[in-house]
Design an enzyme around this catalytic site. Structure first.
Site: not given
Length: 229
Positions: A9-11, A45, A122-123
Site C-alpha cells: 500500500d502507498a499512503y 486521514r 493503492s487507492n
C-alpha cells in the site's frame, strides 16, 4: 508457494500521511497549526478513508485526489479553519511530496536484489502516486504502480487485489501484501494474500474475516518475511 511478489500500500505504508500537516505547521505563515496539526492530520486521514468506503458502497466513484480534498475540507471546517484558502492550498501541495518512511529505500533495495517483484497497490490516482514515487526517488525499485482507477472502485473490493494477480501472473499465495491499514491487511488476507500489517500506532486488530499473518512496528522485517516464505 514461495513469495515471488511483494506489494505495498502507498499512503501510510511507504509514505507518511502526517507529513503534509507537520510540514505546514513548521511554516511561520500558519501558526494556528502549531498545536493542532496532529489532530488535523488524523481527521483528514480518517475522512479520506471513510469517503472511499462510502463512495464504493454507494457506487459513486471518484478519484483519490477528490476524496483527499473532501477529507481535508471536512477536517479544516471541524478545526475552525475553513476560511483559510492559503492553508488549504499549502496542505494540498504538500500532499504531492509526502516523505517516505526512513526504512523504505533499504527494504525495496533488498527485495529487488533478491529477485522479487515489487509494486504499489493503492487507492491513489496514477498522477498522485507517480508524484509521490518521484518525490521519494523510489521509482527504479518498483516494477509497477497499480491504482484502483483501473477498476473504478476503492479497496477493499476484491477486484482491486486481483490487479496484482493479473499484472504479475501469480497465484494469490505467491504475494506478500504490506499495508499500514489493518482493514486492508485483513481483507487482502481474506482474498488469499500473505499479509503484513505495519501497525505503527499499536492499534488493536480489526475484527474481520481475514487476519494479517504478521504484525510489525515498521517495514524493516519485510525482506526477512518475504524470503522465508
Amino acid at each position: 508457494m514461495p513469495v515471488s511478489t511483494c506489494v505495498f500500500d502507498a499512503y501510510g505504508t511507504l509514505f507518511d500521511v502526517t507529513a503534509a500537516a507537520r510540514d505546514a505547521a513548521a511554516d511561520p505563515a500558519f501558526p494556528e497549526l502549531e498545536t493542532t496539526w496532529t489532530q488535523l492530520a488524523a481527521q483528514w486521514r480518517l475522512k479520506q478513508l471513510e469517503y472511499t468506503w462510502l463512495r464504493a458502497l454507494s457506487n459513486r466513484h471518484t478519484d483519490f485526489w477528490q476524496v483527499t480534498q473532501d477529507g481535508l475540507d471536512w477536517a479544516l471546517e471541524a478545526a475552525g479553519l475553513a476560511d483559510r484558502p492559503a492553508l488549504r492550498q499549502r496542505l494540498l501541495d504538500l500532499y504531492w511530496q509526502l516523505a517516505a518512511y526512513p526504512e523504505v529505500r533499504a527494504v525495496l533495495d533488498t527485495l529487488k536484489e533478491a529477485g522479487l517483484n515489487t509494486a504499489i497497490l493503492s487507492n491513489g490516482s496514477p498522477d498522485m502516486l507517480n508524484g509521490a514515487v518521484h518525490s521519494a526517488g523510489i521509482g527504479p525499485l518498483l516494477d509497477d504502480v497499480l491504482s484502483v482507477e483501473t477498476v473504478g472502485i476503492f479497496k477493499p473490493a476484491p477486484q482491486v487485489y486481483d490487479l496484482v494477480v493479473t499484472r504479475f501472473g501469480v497465484a494469490p499465495d505467491e504475494v506478500l501484501f504490506v499495508s499500514s491499514n489493518g482493514w486492508d491487511a485483513g481483507c487482502a488476507a481474506d482474498f488469499g494474500f500473505t499479509t503484513a500489517w505495519v501497525n505503527r500506532a499499536g492499534q488493536p486488530v480489526d475484527k474481520l474475516p481475514g487476519q494479517p499473518d504478521f504484525i510489525l512496528d515498521d517495514l524493516t522485517r519485510i525482506p526477512e518475511i518475504a524470503l522465508s516464505r
